[in-house]
Write an enzyme that holds these catalytic residues in place. Sequence first.
Site, PDB file in Angstrom:
ATOM      1  N   ASP A 181       0.852  -1.182   0.000  1.00  0.00           N
ATOM      2  CA  ASP A 181       0.000   0.000   0.000  1.00  0.00           C
ATOM      3  C   ASP A 181       0.889   1.232   0.000  1.00  0.00           C
ATOM      4  OD1 ASP A 181      -2.472  -1.353   0.066  1.00  0.00           O
ATOM      5  OD2 ASP A 181      -2.396  -1.551   2.246  1.00  0.00           O
ATOM      6  N   ASP A 223      -6.876  -1.772  -4.730  1.00  0.00           N
ATOM      7  CA  ASP A 223      -7.944  -1.406  -3.796  1.00  0.00           C
ATOM      8  C   ASP A 223      -8.894  -0.399  -4.439  1.00  0.00           C
ATOM      9  OD1 ASP A 223      -6.650  -2.973  -1.875  1.00  0.00           O
ATOM     10  OD2 ASP A 223      -5.593  -1.258  -1.018  1.00  0.00           O
TER      11      ASP A 223
END
Length: 174
Positions: A123, A141
Amino acid sequence: MSKRALGAPARLGFLSALAVLVLDQLTKWWILTIVMQPPRVIEITPFFNLVLGWNRGISFGLFGGDGALNAWVLPVLAAAIAMLVTYWLLRAGTPLIGLSLGLIIGGAIGNILDRLRLGAVVDFLDFHAFGFHWPAFNVADSGITVGAALMIMSSLFGDKEQRTRIKKSAEEGK
């Protein structure tokens, strides 16, 4: 599915899945090999940073840890869900459903690849405002979130024929 060619919604879905997957993996490679050498916080705007985060759990870090659950169960579960959504995509009735499902599939596969290759999901997008930080996330995501939002909006606000097609498509995908 019969021997007929893929319909336009399914083709659009597979193309969008491929686009999300490629963009996701390219941006993660760029972050890991170029931008975050060494890892640090890079302020882009007053509300957006690039960071390096490792998500070993599911959404927002739930069930994070280094156990067998994260190493094997989560990727297998995610792959099973991606296969079910792909089955649904093959029966998509509208381009919007195809696009939505494709975004979800591409994002799911991108995060599965991270878990299998790296043991965690990379991330790096960090938004914040007024002292609140949204959990860091990535392109995969974003694909999953946008795809799900499009499905919800279409089922809530689409015309009656479109809502009927979505419901029928979902029932056939079961």
